[in-house]
Design a protein around this motif. Structure first.
Motif, short mmCIF file in Angstrom:
data_model
loop_
_atom_site.label_atom_id
_atom_site.label_comp_id
_atom_site.label_asym_id
_atom_site.label_seq_id
_atom_site.Cartn_x
_atom_site.Cartn_y
_atom_site.Cartn_z
N TYR A 50 0.84 -1.21 0.00
CA TYR A 50 0.00 0.00 0.00
C TYR A 50 0.88 1.26 0.00
O TYR A 50 0.52 2.28 0.56
CB TYR A 50 -0.91 0.01 1.23
CG TYR A 50 -1.74 -1.23 1.36
CD1 TYR A 50 -3.00 -1.33 0.78
CD2 TYR A 50 -1.27 -2.33 2.08
CE1 TYR A 50 -3.77 -2.48 0.90
CE2 TYR A 50 -2.04 -3.49 2.21
CZ TYR A 50 -3.27 -3.55 1.61
OH TYR A 50 -4.02 -4.70 1.74
N GLY A 92 -0.97 2.98 3.12
CA GLY A 92 -2.12 2.38 3.78
C GLY A 92 -1.78 1.04 4.38
O GLY A 92 -0.65 0.78 4.79
N THR A 94 -2.69 -1.90 7.37
CA THR A 94 -3.08 -1.85 8.78
C THR A 94 -1.92 -1.32 9.60
O THR A 94 -0.76 -1.39 9.18
CB THR A 94 -3.48 -3.25 9.29
OG1 THR A 94 -2.41 -4.17 9.05
CG2 THR A 94 -4.74 -3.74 8.58
N SER A 114 -4.39 5.95 3.97
CA SER A 114 -5.46 4.97 3.74
C SER A 114 -5.33 3.78 4.68
O SER A 114 -5.49 2.63 4.28
CB SER A 114 -5.42 4.48 2.28
OG SER A 114 -5.62 5.56 1.38
N GLN A 116 -6.34 1.10 7.36
CA GLN A 116 -7.59 0.40 7.65
C GLN A 116 -7.44 -0.42 8.93
O GLN A 116 -6.37 -0.46 9.54
CB GLN A 116 -7.94 -0.53 6.48
CG GLN A 116 -8.03 0.16 5.14
CD GLN A 116 -8.18 -0.82 4.00
OE1 GLN A 116 -8.20 -2.03 4.19
NE2 GLN A 116 -8.33 -0.31 2.78
N GLY A 117 -8.55 -1.07 9.30
CA GLY A 117 -8.51 -1.91 10.49
C GLY A 117 -8.64 -1.11 11.77
O GLY A 117 -9.08 0.04 11.76
N ASN A 137 -8.37 8.67 7.62
CA ASN A 137 -8.02 7.31 7.23
C ASN A 137 -9.30 6.49 7.13
O ASN A 137 -10.38 7.05 6.97
CB ASN A 137 -7.02 6.71 8.23
CG ASN A 137 -5.59 7.18 7.98
OD1 ASN A 137 -4.94 6.75 7.03
ND2 ASN A 137 -5.10 8.06 8.84
N GLN A 138 -9.19 5.19 7.26
CA GLN A 138 -10.36 4.31 7.18
C GLN A 138 -10.39 3.35 8.37
O GLN A 138 -10.78 2.20 8.24
CB GLN A 138 -10.33 3.53 5.86
CG GLN A 138 -10.33 4.42 4.63
CD GLN A 138 -9.98 3.67 3.37
OE1 GLN A 138 -10.24 2.48 3.23
NE2 GLN A 138 -9.37 4.35 2.40
N LEU A 139 -9.97 3.84 9.51
CA LEU A 139 -9.92 3.01 10.71
C LEU A 139 -11.33 2.72 11.21
O LEU A 139 -12.21 3.58 11.16
CB LEU A 139 -9.10 3.70 11.79
CG LEU A 139 -7.62 3.96 11.43
CD1 LEU A 139 -6.96 4.84 12.48
CD2 LEU A 139 -6.87 2.66 11.28
N ASP A 140 -11.51 1.50 11.74
CA ASP A 140 -12.83 1.13 12.24
C ASP A 140 -12.72 0.59 13.67
O ASP A 140 -11.69 0.72 14.32
CB ASP A 140 -13.49 0.11 11.30
CG ASP A 140 -12.63 -1.12 11.08
OD1 ASP A 140 -11.77 -1.42 11.93
OD2 ASP A 140 -12.81 -1.80 10.05
N ASN A 161 -12.86 8.92 10.02
CA ASN A 161 -12.56 7.50 9.96
C ASN A 161 -13.89 6.75 9.96
O ASN A 161 -14.93 7.32 9.62
CB ASN A 161 -11.66 7.08 11.12
CG ASN A 161 -10.19 7.37 10.87
OD1 ASN A 161 -9.52 6.70 10.10
ND2 ASN A 161 -9.68 8.42 11.52
N GLN A 162 -13.87 5.51 10.37
CA GLN A 162 -15.08 4.71 10.45
C GLN A 162 -15.21 4.09 11.85
O GLN A 162 -15.68 2.98 12.01
CB GLN A 162 -15.05 3.62 9.37
CG GLN A 162 -14.98 4.19 7.96
CD GLN A 162 -14.67 3.12 6.92
OE1 GLN A 162 -14.81 1.92 7.15
NE2 GLN A 162 -14.25 3.55 5.73
#
Length: 209
Positions: A50, A92, A94, A114, A116-117, A137-140, A161-162
């Motif tokens: 990534y 990106g 994790t 980017s 995630q996780g 980012n796209q952290l959940d 984020n998420q």
């Protein structure tokens, strides 16, 4: 040769042996530096797929000191990582859990990438951490409650984020927190009463889904 001469020779040999033995603090410092280096390399390996522009792939190598790596700052005396700032790089994957091994880390900025996780629980072990910015980012999943163990935290930026759940009440135990930003996530709930304990808080950006 008399007895005094033999004693002198033995004494000299003993002193020479002691002088070439590694002192415990040198061994500890060396092993700690290796820990920081291996942690950064593990971080790079986790995002290798990534890193579209190969920014870290070509910059973070074992051919030079990790303290010279892009986005890395180290203390002058101990040569330990004090800041990791790799914002706006388009990287990106994790987040490497072993970041918790960077025991001198004071600033962590992975914003506008980017990733995630989830946010690793181990980050709560970074006792010297003052600033963490993981926004855009796209952290959940949930915000780890043990961030409250980072007693020196002054800024927590997790907006865009998420993330789900609510802001952990334990965050209200951080005496030096000035900025808490969690907008544009999937957070729910109400503003906690414990937030009133944050006497140093200057910016509180919170919005539920």
């Amino acid at each position: 040769m008399g007895k005094p001469f033999l004693i002198s020779v033995v004494t000299i040999l003993l002193c020479l042996r002691l002088s070439i033995m590694p002192l415990p603090w040198l061994v500890t410092a060396y092993s700690s530096n290796l820990t920081d280096q291996s942690t950064l390399l593990a971080f790079k390996a986790r995002i290798l797929l990534y890193d579209p522009h190969n920014i870290l792939a070509y910059n973070w190598t074992t051919s030079s000191s990790f303290c010279n790596g892009m986005g890395v700052s180290c203390s002058h005396r101990r040569q330990r990582v004090t800041a990791l700032k790799v914002a706006n790089m388009g990287i990106g994957g994790t987040i490497e859990p072993r970041l918790c091994n960077l025991s001198f880390l004071a600033q962590l900025d992975l914003s506008n990438n980017s990733f995630q996780g989830h946010l690793p629980n181990g980050i709560g072990q970074l006792a010297r951490l003052r600033r963490i910015d993981l926004s855009w980012n796209q952290l959940d999943r949930m915000i780890p409650p043990n961030l409250s163990n980072c007693r020196k935290l002054e800024e927590i930026s997790l907006s865009v984020n998420q993330l789900t759940g609510g802001v952990p009440r334990e965050i209200g135990m951080l005496p030096n927190l000035r900025i808490l930003a969690t907008t544009n996530n999937g957070l729910n709930g109400t503003i906690l009463v414990s937030m009133g304990n944050l006497s140093s808080l200057q910016v509180f950006a919170f919005r539920t889904c």
